[in-house]
Scaffold this motif. Structure first.
Motif, short mmCIF file in Angstrom:
data_model
loop_
_atom_site.label_atom_id
_atom_site.label_comp_id
_atom_site.label_asym_id
_atom_site.label_seq_id
_atom_site.Cartn_x
_atom_site.Cartn_y
_atom_site.Cartn_z
N VAL A 162 -0.04 0.04 -6.17
CA VAL A 162 1.19 -0.52 -6.71
C VAL A 162 1.31 -0.15 -8.18
CG1 VAL A 162 1.26 -2.45 -5.10
CG2 VAL A 162 0.12 -2.74 -7.30
N ALA A 163 2.53 -0.02 -8.63
CA ALA A 163 2.82 0.24 -10.04
C ALA A 163 4.19 -0.35 -10.34
CB ALA A 163 2.80 1.73 -10.35
N LYS A 164 4.39 -0.82 -11.54
CA LYS A 164 5.65 -1.46 -11.91
C LYS A 164 6.82 -0.49 -11.73
CE LYS A 164 7.68 -4.36 -15.52
NZ LYS A 164 7.47 -4.93 -16.88
N GLY A 165 7.83 -0.97 -11.06
CA GLY A 165 9.03 -0.16 -10.85
C GLY A 165 8.94 0.79 -9.68
N GLN A 166 7.83 0.77 -8.93
CA GLN A 166 7.66 1.66 -7.79
C GLN A 166 7.37 0.85 -6.53
OE1 GLN A 166 4.74 4.73 -8.54
NE2 GLN A 166 5.39 4.97 -10.68
N LYS A 167 7.70 1.42 -5.37
CA LYS A 167 7.39 0.76 -4.12
C LYS A 167 5.90 0.91 -3.81
CE LYS A 167 11.91 1.28 -1.91
NZ LYS A 167 12.64 1.81 -0.73
N PRO A 168 5.30 -0.09 -3.18
CA PRO A 168 3.89 0.04 -2.78
C PRO A 168 3.70 1.23 -1.85
CG PRO A 168 4.64 -2.22 -2.57
CD PRO A 168 5.86 -1.40 -2.84
N LYS A 169 2.56 1.91 -1.98
CA LYS A 169 2.28 3.08 -1.15
C LYS A 169 0.98 2.89 -0.39
CE LYS A 169 4.67 6.36 -4.20
NZ LYS A 169 4.53 7.58 -5.03
N LEU A 170 1.04 3.09 0.92
CA LEU A 170 -0.14 2.99 1.75
C LEU A 170 -1.11 4.11 1.41
CD1 LEU A 170 -1.47 1.55 4.26
CD2 LEU A 170 -0.38 3.34 5.65
N VAL A 171 -2.39 3.78 1.26
CA VAL A 171 -3.43 4.77 0.98
C VAL A 171 -4.03 5.22 2.31
CG1 VAL A 171 -5.61 5.24 -0.19
CG2 VAL A 171 -3.94 3.68 -1.23
#
Length: 289
Positions: A72-81
């Motif tokens: 996760v990062a501010k301003g971005q959608k969560p990304k599956l690893v």
């Protein structure tokens, strides 16, 4: 999924808010059928957070959930690893690009209901089974000075090689934290925070405010979050506590302090980050209700 072991007395004594916390963390089944998830689902709103961590190699934030590991990062959608949508119950960062975890294999994945202790050395893209596959489900994992401390089946289990385990004290707890020096182990109980000075073989009585989760990044910077989301800090290993603020979103799901200034917390509404020692928090990603 398997319920938290030996947690009943903790819930009864600590009150309905802890009960709701544990049910929220453990309830519900995985909605997918295994690892063959479509790429359209690789970014989505998070739910059921069990652990938080930061890779020291690049500062990226990782969120261990009921349905996989995400960044996760501010301003971005969560990304599956990677592609695994396992239920990551226990999770901690042990070094650059290196994490350990435990939990349950995703339905249809072919992995066991209890995956034991697994390790990744490529920030979660691939995982290797290290021990206790099909046997253990660690709900809390901590590491200090090459020793791993886990809470599993209502007991403390300790390993220095991720293969063999020494079973130590049995107690009713929700979370663990180990001092940076590795000389003290804390457990959150219904009576307060209990301390062990012999590597988890014995614990004193719980004392102080009841904390749901604790994290100890520096000798004089211990953080705890109560069942309502109230964050506190301690400069003396939990003997005394100073209230800081209430993290948005109420009941907590996870807490990780990277250092004395950088604190991550997950509550019922989102993953939040503080860069000022827990005084203020900003949302990194929302959680599905």
């Amino acid at each position: 999924m398997t319920a938290r072991p030996a947690i009943g007395p903790v819930l009864a004594a600590a009150g309905a808010s802890v009960a709701a916390l544990v049910l929220a963390a453990c309830g519900g089944g995985s909605s997918d059928t295994g690892d063959g998830a479509s790429t359209s689902r690789s970014s989505q709103t998070l739910s059921h957070v069990h652990g938080l961590g930061v890779d020291p190699a690049d500062g990226r934030v990782y969120v261990a959930t009921h349905n996989g590991l995400y960044t996760v990062a501010k301003g971005q959608k969560p990304k599956l690893v990677g592609h695994r949508r396992d239920d990551f119950m226990g999770f901690t960062v042990t070094g650059e690009k290196t994490f350990i975890a435990s939990g349950h294999g995703a339905p249809g994945s072919g992995r066991p209901g209890n995956v034991g202790l697994i390790e990744t050395k490529d920030t979660g893209r691939t995982w290797t089974s290290r021990s206790l596959s099909g046997e253990a489900d660690f709900h809390s994992l901590e590491s200090a000075r090459g020793t791993v401390y886990g809470y599993e089946g209502g007991r403390i289990r300790v390993s220095s090689d991720l293969r063999s385990w020494d079973d130590r004290a049995a107690l009713e707890a929700l979370d663990l934290a180990v001092s940076p020096a590795g000389d003290r182990l804390l457990a959150t109980t219904a009576e307060g925070v209990a301390t062990s000075t012999d590597g988890g073989r014995t614990f004193g009585e719980g004392a102080g405010p009841v904390q749901a989760f604790v994290s100890w990044p520096a000798e004089k910077s211990l953080f705890g979050i109560g069942t309502s989301g109230r964050l506190s800090s301690s400069a003396d290993g939990g003997t005394s506590w100073k209230e800081l603020t209430t993290v948005p979103g109420g009941q907590p799901q996870a807490l990780t302090a990277v250092n004395a200034d950088h604190v991550l917390a997950a509550t019922m509404t989102g993953v939040y980050e503080s860069r000022d020692g827990g005084k203020t928090f900003a949302e990194l990603a929302p959680l599905a209700s």
